[in-house]
Every structure is written in C-alpha cells, then in structure tokens.
Scaffold this active site. Structure first.
Site, mmCIF file in Angstrom:
data_model
loop_
_atom_site.group_PDB
_atom_site.id
_atom_site.type_symbol
_atom_site.label_atom_id
_atom_site.label_comp_id
_atom_site.label_asym_id
_atom_site.label_seq_id
_atom_site.Cartn_x
_atom_site.Cartn_y
_atom_site.Cartn_z
ATOM 1 C CE LYS A 14 32.778 46.327 47.610
ATOM 2 N NZ LYS A 14 32.575 45.220 48.556
ATOM 3 N NE ARG A 89 35.500 41.898 44.972
ATOM 4 C CZ ARG A 89 34.299 42.508 45.045
ATOM 5 N NH1 ARG A 89 34.060 43.603 44.373
ATOM 6 N NH2 ARG A 89 33.367 42.012 45.791
ATOM 7 N NE ARG A 128 23.485 42.750 49.216
ATOM 8 C CZ ARG A 128 24.756 43.046 48.967
ATOM 9 N NH1 ARG A 128 25.198 44.268 49.114
ATOM 10 N NH2 ARG A 128 25.596 42.114 48.590
ATOM 11 N NE ARG A 134 24.599 40.912 44.793
ATOM 12 C CZ ARG A 134 25.573 41.633 45.316
ATOM 13 N NH1 ARG A 134 25.455 42.926 45.468
ATOM 14 N NH2 ARG A 134 26.712 41.058 45.670
ATOM 15 N NE ARG A 145 29.327 38.003 47.863
ATOM 16 C CZ ARG A 145 28.171 38.419 48.392
ATOM 17 N NH1 ARG A 145 27.266 37.552 48.766
ATOM 18 N NH2 ARG A 145 27.953 39.691 48.540
HETATM 19 P P1 ADP Z 1 30.151 42.191 47.170
HETATM 20 O O1 ADP Z 1 31.219 43.154 47.545
HETATM 21 O O2 ADP Z 1 28.964 42.226 48.077
HETATM 22 O O3 ADP Z 1 30.653 40.784 46.959
HETATM 23 P P2 ADP Z 1 29.951 43.183 44.383
HETATM 24 O O4 ADP Z 1 28.682 43.634 43.758
HETATM 25 O O5 ADP Z 1 31.034 44.180 44.532
HETATM 26 O O6 ADP Z 1 29.482 42.605 45.793
HETATM 27 O O7 ADP Z 1 30.539 41.922 43.572
HETATM 28 C C1 ADP Z 1 29.754 40.830 43.238
HETATM 29 C C2 ADP Z 1 30.591 39.759 42.521
HETATM 30 O O8 ADP Z 1 31.117 40.292 41.305
HETATM 31 C C3 ADP Z 1 31.812 39.247 43.269
HETATM 32 O O9 ADP Z 1 31.497 38.226 44.194
HETATM 33 C C4 ADP Z 1 32.673 38.746 42.111
HETATM 34 O O10 ADP Z 1 32.206 37.492 41.632
HETATM 35 C C5 ADP Z 1 32.411 39.763 41.037
HETATM 36 N N1 ADP Z 1 33.399 40.865 41.059
HETATM 37 C C6 ADP Z 1 33.142 42.181 41.317
HETATM 38 N N2 ADP Z 1 34.264 42.916 41.257
HETATM 39 C C7 ADP Z 1 35.268 42.064 40.948
HETATM 40 C C8 ADP Z 1 36.678 42.194 40.762
HETATM 41 N N3 ADP Z 1 37.296 43.384 40.879
HETATM 42 N N4 ADP Z 1 37.387 41.092 40.465
HETATM 43 C C9 ADP Z 1 36.799 39.897 40.332
HETATM 44 N N5 ADP Z 1 35.489 39.684 40.519
HETATM 45 C C10 ADP Z 1 34.714 40.751 40.819
#
Ligand code: ADP
Length: 192
Positions: A14, A89, A128, A134, A145
């Site tokens: 993404k 999400r 990663r 991270r 996740r």
């Molecule tokens: P990934 O897709 O690898 O999990 P992201 O950087 O998109 O990584 O998201 C990291 C974290 O941020 C998620 O695990 C969640 O805790 C939080 N997060 C990101 N976007 C949202 C969202 N739309 N709703 C709720 N939590 C979110």
C-alpha cells in the site's frame, strides 16, 4: 483528478504503490499509518491514545481515525483529489468516508485492491521488521494484523464491489510491475 483508496492487507505494498500513484496523478498521498506514527512521535493526545493499539497490531478507535482523516481531506475546503492509504479499514469508517464524499461531491473513482498470498505477506513484513524499525513488524503482531485485516477490513471488498469501483490488482512481482498494472486500469476510468 484522481480520488482513490488502497485496500490491502499489511505487507501488500500500500505504502509504496500509494506514493507512486499519488505522484503520477499529482494528488496528495494520505497514509493513515504514517499520520498516526507522527502523532505518536509528537506525543499529541491522538498519538497517546493510538500508541498501545498500534503496538499490539489492533486498529485504533474509529472516531479517532475518522477525525484525523477528515482533517486531512478537508482543510479549508475539500481536496479535489487524493490517494488514501490505510483508510477506511472498518465498515464504520467506510460509511463515514462515503457520507463525507457524497456531501462534498468527492465520491471515489477507484478502490485499488492489492492481492498477495498470505505467506508472501508474512515474509515481506518479517523482512521489513529486520531492516526498518517498525515496532509492529514482529512475528506475533504481524499475525494479529493479518487477522484484524480479515475480520474488520476484508468485508469492505464486497461493499466497494457492490458500488462497482473495485479495481483488483495482482500485487506480486516487482513494485514497478504492480504500478504499471494499476496505471493501466486507472487510465481506463473517467476521472471527472
Ligand atoms: P499496515 O498496513 O502494515 O498494518 P499501516 O502503517 O497502514 O500499516 O498501519 C499501522 C497501524 O496504524 C495499524 O496496525 C493500526 O493500528 C493503525 N491504523 C492505520 N490506519 C488505521 C485505520 N484506518 N483505522 C484504525 N487503525 C489504523
């Protein structure tokens, strides 16, 4: 001008694709994970609230993320175009996004779904975790996740398919190949 969002599990690409597509179409890339990590770093109230959820690989509360994203897409006036990466999400977020978009004449043109087999996702995330720092790229949190994705986010696929804006893309191969696949599909759309 393009209004798109990326719908894909952790590790599907993404971030990489969101950045490239935003650049190609000349619109801002709004990545919620990054926004949240910034808030955590800056120790803002939103960051303090989000921190533990993120560390555990759980989603942060809907109200919190909806507020943050709406601030980004509607500063003084609604942005004409954007690539959203990591939002919505949950179904609640998807409904809030749709309400905002229809009220502001900003409905989305495309929801880009990146498909990558689960074992490859796990491998990419572990890799990663080895190179970047991270806190959520550990074996246990990765599995959490992925399961949060299937439970809370995967249902959005049907929601967007029903609205006929779902664009399904093979997310395997080089980043360059994936970008080309996305581009050729987006170029078929009427981006008013
Ligand atoms: P990934 O897709 O690898 O999990 P992201 O950087 O998109 O990584 O998201 C990291 C974290 O941020 C998620 O695990 C969640 O805790 C939080 N997060 C990101 N976007 C949202 C969202 N739309 N709703 C709720 N939590 C979110």
């Amino acid at each position: 001008v393009l209004r798109a969002l990326l719908l894909a599990p952790p590790g599907a690409g993404k971030g990489t694709q969101g950045e490239r597509i935003a650049e190609i179409y000349g619109v801002p890339h709004i990545a919620t994970g990054e926004l949240l990590r910034n808030q955590v770093e800056l120790r803002t109230p939103a960051g303090e609230m989000a921190k533990d959820f993120m560390q555990r690989g759980e989603l942060v509360p809907d109200d919190l993320i909806i507020g943050l994203v709406l601030d980004q897409v509607a500063d003084d006036e609604p942005l004409p175009g954007f690539v959203l990466d990591g939002f919505p999400r949950t179904m609640t977020q998807a409904r809030a996004a749709y309400e905002w978009a229809s009220a502001n004449d900003r409905t989305f043109h495309a929801v880009i779904r990146l498909e990558v087999p689960t074992d490859e996702l796990v491998e990419r995330l572990l890799e990663r975790g080895r190179i970047a720092n991270r806190v959520d790229d550990t074996a246990e949190t990765i599995l959490r996740r992925l399961s949060v994705y299937s439970d809370s986010t995967a249902p959005l696929v049907e929601f967007y398919r029903a609205r006929a804006i779902l664009v399904e893309i093979d997310g395997t191969g080089s980043a360059q190949d994936v970008t080309s696949r996305i581009r050729s599909r987006l170029d078929e759309l009427d981006l008013d």
